[in-house]
Design a protein around this motif. Structure first.
Motif, short mmCIF file in Angstrom:
data_model
loop_
_atom_site.label_atom_id
_atom_site.label_comp_id
_atom_site.label_asym_id
_atom_site.label_seq_id
_atom_site.Cartn_x
_atom_site.Cartn_y
_atom_site.Cartn_z
N ALA A 283 0.81 -1.22 0.00
CA ALA A 283 0.00 0.00 0.00
C ALA A 283 0.84 1.27 0.00
N SER A 284 2.16 1.13 0.07
CA SER A 284 2.98 2.33 0.26
C SER A 284 3.22 3.10 -1.01
N GLY A 285 3.17 2.43 -2.16
CA GLY A 285 3.49 3.13 -3.41
C GLY A 285 4.86 3.76 -3.34
N TYR A 346 -4.99 0.92 -7.32
CA TYR A 346 -4.88 2.22 -6.68
C TYR A 346 -6.21 2.58 -6.02
N SER A 347 -6.14 3.53 -5.09
CA SER A 347 -7.36 4.11 -4.54
C SER A 347 -7.92 5.12 -5.53
N THR A 348 -9.24 5.26 -5.54
CA THR A 348 -9.83 6.36 -6.30
C THR A 348 -9.38 7.66 -5.65
N THR A 349 -8.69 8.48 -6.43
CA THR A 349 -8.00 9.65 -5.89
C THR A 349 -8.64 10.93 -6.42
N TRP A 442 -13.82 11.98 1.29
CA TRP A 442 -14.43 10.82 0.65
C TRP A 442 -14.23 9.59 1.52
N PRO A 443 -15.14 8.60 1.45
CA PRO A 443 -15.09 7.47 2.39
C PRO A 443 -13.96 6.48 2.09
N VAL A 444 -13.15 6.25 3.10
CA VAL A 444 -12.07 5.26 2.98
C VAL A 444 -12.64 3.88 2.72
N VAL A 445 -13.80 3.59 3.25
CA VAL A 445 -14.40 2.26 3.07
C VAL A 445 -14.63 1.96 1.59
N ASN A 446 -14.77 3.00 0.78
CA ASN A 446 -14.93 2.83 -0.67
C ASN A 446 -13.58 2.93 -1.40
N ASN A 447 -12.49 2.92 -0.62
CA ASN A 447 -11.14 3.01 -1.19
C ASN A 447 -10.95 4.34 -1.92
N GLU A 448 -11.37 5.44 -1.28
CA GLU A 448 -11.25 6.77 -1.87
C GLU A 448 -10.42 7.66 -0.97
N VAL A 449 -9.62 8.54 -1.58
CA VAL A 449 -8.74 9.44 -0.85
C VAL A 449 -8.77 10.81 -1.54
N ALA A 450 -8.63 11.87 -0.76
CA ALA A 450 -8.60 13.23 -1.31
C ALA A 450 -7.20 13.81 -1.17
N VAL A 451 -6.79 14.60 -2.18
CA VAL A 451 -5.49 15.27 -2.18
C VAL A 451 -5.71 16.75 -2.47
#
Length: 456
Positions: A283-285, A346-349, A442-451
């Motif tokens: 998960a570290s990329g 990847y996570s939806t970013t 955005w919800p982590v449970v849906n594998n989403e992350v915000a930048v």
């Protein structure tokens, strides 16, 4: 006291008044911008904008992507996802040839940050570049190493006592100059705020280590050496003051402006890239690269500058092809955007960017990954500053009412902060000095992350 010729750079109007030996401003030679370790061409975006704002033609500015931008641990041993000094130099040499053919020019100017300066010096000294480069500008380049300690990774290219840097720094003449003509050389360094020019090893994982390196490490005997007070490692290349030094070195004049001058019509595009995966932490990329990420899906939305909420339907929807290219997008003046990337592995970013004042073809995008330990959060947001670091002793930094943000410690050594939140679907805000940015959680449970990606 240093034995190298140095100038303490003060306000931009006063910088480098004695260095008027460059080409005339009307000549506009092609400039090739060389990024640093782990970076991409996109890091030069604001620098290109400043050159354009002062009249340098856009078609004379080039910023290539080194496919594998990370250095090897041992320069002599092949390492997956990383490049050697020889490969780095060969890539630059090929890019210079492309630029010369495309422009019909006889020589180029090379401008480099950090590790990119190693490729520039190697190319000029060992790759035939001396005849094809008129000026070399090295910003924040650890020319005498990040460490100079016996037994510490002796074949790493950042070792000041290693064979690579020892050969580059060998005297070129009876005066002991470390650089030689006919190329004209400029170095730009911080007075004491560059994380890779420190007498102690805090930023290389050992705060008690005597690195054998001083604040003067980026300077070179025989070059014009400029010192910029308080700037960090990246700001030696990407700050307004650094641009002012570069412009004056090349033209002999102060630039008309240090600011980015807005355009009426703004078109942006770029490339979607990925990252290799660490075998110990998938998960570290951990291994960023600049290779295309074909098949990635991209959606772009205009957003509200105060809340980060979407304003209407997607203004661009695209599946990335084999070359990784995305766009073009005609951006509306004063409008911030949300870029949504999704790709297998990847996570939806959700990447939030402030309004684009000028066109750019190097708005590169890379999806993120959520680490295993972060999956307990309801929402995860990252604040990132690609063109500089966060220094709570110098800067005003607020990330969702936290100052300093998580993971940001005194000294300019951290360029991102990751914040775990307890609620999704809400606005999130950040401020770095005069730049403010807003996004959504955005919800982590849906594998989403915000930048939240800062521009300056």
């Amino acid at each position: 006291m240093t034995t190298r010729r140095e100038i303490l750079a003060l306000p931009a109007a006063l910088i480098l008044g004695a260095c008027a030996s460059g080409p005339s401003a009307s000549a506009y030679p092609p400039i090739v911008f060389v990024h640093g370790n782990g970076d991409s061409a996109s890091i030069w975006q604001t620098t290109l904008w400043r050159f354009e704002s002062n009249g340098w033609p856009r078609d004379r500015l080039f910023a290539p992507d080194q496919p594998y931008p990370l250095a090897r641990d041992d320069d002599e041993v092949e390492q997956a996802g990383r490049s050697s000094t020889a490969q780095h130099m060969a890539f630059l040499r090929e890019e210079v040839e492309k630029v010369l053919q495309a422009t019909g020019a006889r020589q180029v100017v090379l401008v480099a940050n950090s590790r990119g300066g190693y490729a520039v010096r190697n190319y000029i000294q060992n790759g035939g570049g001396a005849a094809k480069v008129s000026h070399a500008i090295l910003a924040g380049v650890p020319n005498h190493g990040v460490w100079n300690v016996p037994g510490r990774l002796p074949h790493n290219e950042f070792a000041g006592n290693g064979p690579f840097l020892q050969a580059l720094n060998a005297p070129k003449n009876a005066q002991g100059d470390e650089v030689a003509g006919p190329v004209k050389w400029l170095t730009i360094r911080s007075d004491n705020n560059d994380k890779y020019a420190q007498p102690l090893g805090l930023w290389i994982g050992n705060p008690k280590l005597d690195t054998g390196v001083t604040y003067e490490g980026p300077a070179l005997k025989g070059a014009t050496n400029v010192v910029l007070p308080k700037v960090d490692h990246r700001e030696t290349a990407f700050s307004p003051a650094a641009f002012g030094v570069m412009w004056r070195f090349l033209t002999g004049k102060a630039p008309a402006t240090l600011q980015v001058v807005p355009e009426e019509r703004v078109v942006v595009s770029g490339k979607v890239t990925g990252s290799g995966v660490s075998s110990t932490d998938p998960a570290s990329g951990a291994f960023p690269n600049n290779l295309p990420l074909p098949g990635a899906k991209l959606e772009v939305y205009a957003t509200d500058p105060a809340t980060g909420e979407r304003r209407g339907d997607a203004v661009l929807t695209q599946t990335v092809g084999a070359d990784g290219a995305w766009g073009p997008l005609q951006a509306r003046p004063g409008t911030p955007y949300e870029f949504v990337l999704s790709a297998p592995g990847y996570s939806t970013t959700h990447i939030y960017r402030n309004p684009f004042p000028r066109s750019s073809a190097i708005v590169h995008l890379r999806p993120d990954r959520i680490a295993i330990f972060e999956r307990r959060a309801i929402a995860l947001v990252m604040l990132t500053r690609p063109r500089g670091y966060f220094d709570p002793q110098r800067d005003k930094i607020v990330f969702e009412n936290r100052t300093p943000p998580p993971g940001v410690v005194p000294g300019a050594g951290v360029s991102s902060s990751r914040l775990q939140l307890l609620e999704a679907g809400k606005p999130v805000h950040a401020q770095f000095n005069g730049e403010k940015i807003a996004g959504r959680t955005w919800p982590v449970v849906n594998n989403e992350v915000a930048v939240l990606e800062l521009t300056y």
